[in-house]
Write a protein that holds these residues in place. Structure first.
Motif, PDB file in Angstrom:
ATOM      1  N   HIS A  18       0.862  -1.179   0.000  1.00 53.64           N
ATOM      2  CA  HIS A  18       0.000   0.000   0.000  1.00 53.64           C
ATOM      3  C   HIS A  18       0.899   1.230   0.000  1.00 53.64           C
ATOM      4  O   HIS A  18       1.875   1.301   0.757  1.00 53.64           O
ATOM      5  CB  HIS A  18      -0.914   0.010   1.225  1.00 53.64           C
ATOM      6  CG  HIS A  18      -1.773  -1.217   1.362  1.00 53.64           C
ATOM      7  ND1 HIS A  18      -2.403  -1.564   2.532  1.00 53.64           N
ATOM      8  CD2 HIS A  18      -2.091  -2.179   0.457  1.00 53.64           C
ATOM      9  CE1 HIS A  18      -3.082  -2.683   2.347  1.00 53.64           C
ATOM     10  NE2 HIS A  18      -2.904  -3.073   1.099  1.00 53.64           N
ATOM     11  N   GLY A  20       1.267   5.532  -0.017  1.00 51.93           N
ATOM     12  CA  GLY A  20       0.649   6.820   0.258  1.00 51.93           C
ATOM     13  C   GLY A  20       0.957   7.835  -0.823  1.00 51.93           C
ATOM     14  O   GLY A  20       1.758   7.579  -1.732  1.00 51.93           O
ATOM     15  N   GLY A 193      -2.764   7.104  -3.775  1.00 51.86           N
ATOM     16  CA  GLY A 193      -2.493   7.229  -2.353  1.00 51.86           C
ATOM     17  C   GLY A 193      -3.614   7.805  -1.530  1.00 51.86           C
ATOM     18  O   GLY A 193      -3.508   7.884  -0.297  1.00 51.86           O
ATOM     19  N   PHE A 196      -4.785   6.477   2.115  1.00 58.91           N
ATOM     20  CA  PHE A 196      -3.752   5.579   2.621  1.00 58.91           C
ATOM     21  C   PHE A 196      -3.795   5.505   4.146  1.00 58.91           C
ATOM     22  O   PHE A 196      -3.911   6.517   4.829  1.00 58.91           O
ATOM     23  CB  PHE A 196      -2.372   6.068   2.174  1.00 58.91           C
ATOM     24  CG  PHE A 196      -1.221   5.338   2.825  1.00 58.91           C
ATOM     25  CD1 PHE A 196      -0.810   4.105   2.366  1.00 58.91           C
ATOM     26  CD2 PHE A 196      -0.560   5.898   3.924  1.00 58.91           C
ATOM     27  CE1 PHE A 196       0.246   3.428   2.958  1.00 58.91           C
ATOM     28  CE2 PHE A 196       0.494   5.233   4.519  1.00 58.91           C
ATOM     29  CZ  PHE A 196       0.895   3.997   4.037  1.00 58.91           C
ATOM     30  N   ASP A 221      -0.531  -1.387  -4.749  1.00 60.50           N
ATOM     31  CA  ASP A 221      -0.945  -0.135  -5.382  1.00 60.50           C
ATOM     32  C   ASP A 221      -0.108   0.227  -6.604  1.00 60.50           C
ATOM     33  O   ASP A 221      -0.519   1.100  -7.380  1.00 60.50           O
ATOM     34  CB  ASP A 221      -0.853   1.008  -4.362  1.00 60.50           C
ATOM     35  CG  ASP A 221      -1.955   0.943  -3.315  1.00 60.50           C
ATOM     36  OD1 ASP A 221      -2.990   0.297  -3.599  1.00 60.50           O
ATOM     37  OD2 ASP A 221      -1.785   1.525  -2.230  1.00 60.50           O
TER      38      ASP A 221
END
Length: 295
Positions: A18, A20, A193, A196, A221
């Motif tokens: 993941h 940001g 992002g 996030f 992502d």
């Protein structure tokens, strides 16, 4: 006392990633569950005493890795030298087997191996290696640990975790480079992002099935921007069917390596053989994902 030290530098795999939004410094906060491949998918680094720092590289990836000052092995050695106040050098030799720009942290694994080995060769406190690791790249601190872990912040926050067992897997790279910079740029251009947040502590899993069910609810992502940039990049899942079907397939890092998870190592090996037969130009390895074999 030994006059040389050697260790594996295994591939890093992001089971999820993941990302940001871009920060003022141009970097991104990350939240990723990271594991490491076995010796089947690893470089190998050897160090010996020397008055100066030198690096030689052999193996399938030697030409792309190079021996110049931008090689992360030399950067790591120089940074550790400066941090610890070491005046003498070392002769480093890298057997480069991992593909370059492949989303599996090959350069970072090599840098972490250099930090570990030079700590032993120069007989210095390991805190020096931990101090310089974050400045070498986001994957280097977790590669220095070499154990399953959450990688957070810009990579400097590493939190070890316990998995129920090593995970049988196939690593598949179709033979194309997928440099990280353009993938992050495409992610930023798409306003990536938003929303996030770190996912919290890793749940306690009773078995591998529970872990994979949980992973299926996560994502990478960077997979969508990588696929957008590289139209020829396709998951190997289309060619794996029947008993060869993986339980889950996901891109690692910024690509172009895919990781296919299986219930057994035999199933992973069968799938790897099938992929090699269909795509002989690809880099394919069946392995167990978990803690690194640093012997």
């Amino acid at each position: 006392m030994p006059t040389s030290f050697s260790t594996f530098a295994p591939a890093k795999v992001n089971l999820f990633l993941h990302v940001g939004p871009a920060k003022a410094n141009g970097r991104h906060d990350l939240d990723s569950l990271v594991v490491f491949a076995g010796p089947e998918a690893a470089d190998r680094l050897t160090v010996e005493p020397s008055d100066i720092l030198t690096l030689s590289v052999t193996g399938p990836g030697a030409e792309k890795a190079g021996t110049g000052g931008d090689n992360l092995v030399l950067k790591a050695a120089r940074a550790l030298q400066a941090e610890a106040g070491i005046k003498h050098g070392a002769a480093l030799h890298l057997e480069k087997s991992l593909p370059v720009a492949a989303g599996i942290g090959g350069g970072s694994a090599d840098a972490a191996a250099a930090l570990r080995l030079l700590t032993r060769l120069w007989d210095i406190n390991p805190r020096h290696a931990r101090a310089v690791a974050p400045q070498l790249g986001g994957d280097v601190p977790v590669a220095l640990l070499g154990q399953p872990a959450f990688m957070r912040g810009e990579g400097e926050r590493v939190e070890p975790v316990r998995l129920p067992a090593p995970i049988p897997a196939v690593l598949f790279n179709p033979g194309m480079a997928c440099p990280t910079g353009p993938v992050f740029a495409a992610f930023d251009a798409a306003d990536g992002g938003a929303g996030f947040a770190e996912c919290g502590p890793l749940p306690e899993f009773a078995d591998m099935g529970e872990l994979i069910d949980w992973l299926a609810g996560q994502r990478n992502d960077l997979e969508a921007p990588a696929l957008t940039l590289h139209a020829a990049l396709k998951s190997p899942e289309w060619s794996l069917n029947g008993p060869k079907s993986p339980l889950m397939t996901r891109m690692s890092g910024s690509g172009a390596t895919f990781v296919c998870l299986y219930a057994t190592l035999d199933a992973a090996r069968e799938s790897a053989e099938s992929l090699r037969a269909q795509q002989p130009e690809a880099w394919v390895r069946a392995t167990l994902l978990g803690g690194a074999d640093l012997s």
